[in-house]
Design a protein around this motif. Sequence first.
Motif, PDB file in Angstrom:
ATOM      1  N   ASP A  39       0.817  -1.216   0.000  1.00  0.00           N
ATOM      2  CA  ASP A  39       0.000   0.000   0.000  1.00  0.00           C
ATOM      3  C   ASP A  39       0.851   1.267   0.000  1.00  0.00           C
ATOM      4  N   GLY A  40       1.910   1.264   0.789  1.00  0.00           N
ATOM      5  CA  GLY A  40       2.705   2.487   0.959  1.00  0.00           C
ATOM      6  C   GLY A  40       3.685   2.758  -0.153  1.00  0.00           C
ATOM      7  N   ASN A  41       3.986   1.726  -0.954  1.00  0.00           N
ATOM      8  CA  ASN A  41       4.954   1.921  -2.023  1.00  0.00           C
ATOM      9  C   ASN A  41       4.414   1.461  -3.379  1.00  0.00           C
ATOM     10  N   VAL A  42       4.070   0.196  -3.479  1.00  0.00           N
ATOM     11  CA  VAL A  42       3.703  -0.371  -4.789  1.00  0.00           C
ATOM     12  C   VAL A  42       2.464   0.299  -5.371  1.00  0.00           C
ATOM     13  N   ARG A  43       1.469   0.539  -4.548  1.00  0.00           N
ATOM     14  CA  ARG A  43       0.249   1.190  -5.045  1.00  0.00           C
ATOM     15  C   ARG A  43       0.574   2.566  -5.616  1.00  0.00           C
ATOM     16  N   LYS A  44       1.489   3.272  -4.977  1.00  0.00           N
ATOM     17  CA  LYS A  44       1.861   4.603  -5.450  1.00  0.00           C
ATOM     18  C   LYS A  44       2.671   4.529  -6.741  1.00  0.00           C
ATOM     19  N   VAL A  45       3.519   3.524  -6.850  1.00  0.00           N
ATOM     20  CA  VAL A  45       4.267   3.327  -8.098  1.00  0.00           C
ATOM     21  C   VAL A  45       3.296   2.995  -9.222  1.00  0.00           C
ATOM     22  N   ARG A  46       2.340   2.137  -8.932  1.00  0.00           N
ATOM     23  CA  ARG A  46       1.318   1.784  -9.931  1.00  0.00           C
ATOM     24  C   ARG A  46       0.568   3.027 -10.391  1.00  0.00           C
ATOM     25  N   ASN A  47       0.157   3.868  -9.455  1.00  0.00           N
ATOM     26  CA  ASN A  47      -0.576   5.092  -9.807  1.00  0.00           C
ATOM     27  C   ASN A  47       0.283   6.061 -10.608  1.00  0.00           C
TER      28      ASN A  47
END
Length: 204
Positions: A153-161
Amino acid sequence: MKFFTKKLDMQYSLRRGLYQEIRLMMAFIEQQNYQLDNYTSRFSDMLVKGGTGISSNEFTNHVSVSNISSDEYDLESTFKKDLPNYIKKSQVLMLWAMLEDTLGYIVSELSRQENVKPRTKKKDEPIFIHYLKWLEEIDERDLIGESSVQFLDGNVRKVRNSIVHGKPLDVVHDGYEITDTGIVISDKYVWEICIAIDSLAWQI
């Protein structure tokens, strides 16, 4: 020998769904990387000797790869650097889509089986967190505090976005680099995502 009841057996299979999906994704990614490494390692020779989709004119030194011309592009850089990074970005997106789709199916089916009312998603709450909180309500336990969840949530989701929407990335990780042309993803980062999803799968 103790046997599962039908309901418990169905739930066990359902809860194992994320584990089965990540196993498939890891196999797909591994094979894709093998093929990519093989292609890029032979690419320079193919420009000289020819290959599928490659055409050349010995009199003009003109070469094209699937209609991408050496007159317009640096073919070596495009196909040996840019192509691998596009594939790594697509792997990140593929993993995230699988994660959300699978979690959504699991929690909705468990809610139906347990006759639990679907949780209402809060405004601006990530769908990933919504699904996990929904699962927490079904099981009456904590998942959000898991280290795998924190990373996803704190890293991968932001990279995806950032990849999908072009949002500026405000988190750092040694598995990728931010350049003038965008984010450059490493194999190491993709593998860390796989391991994190696998770890979460065992908690479900």
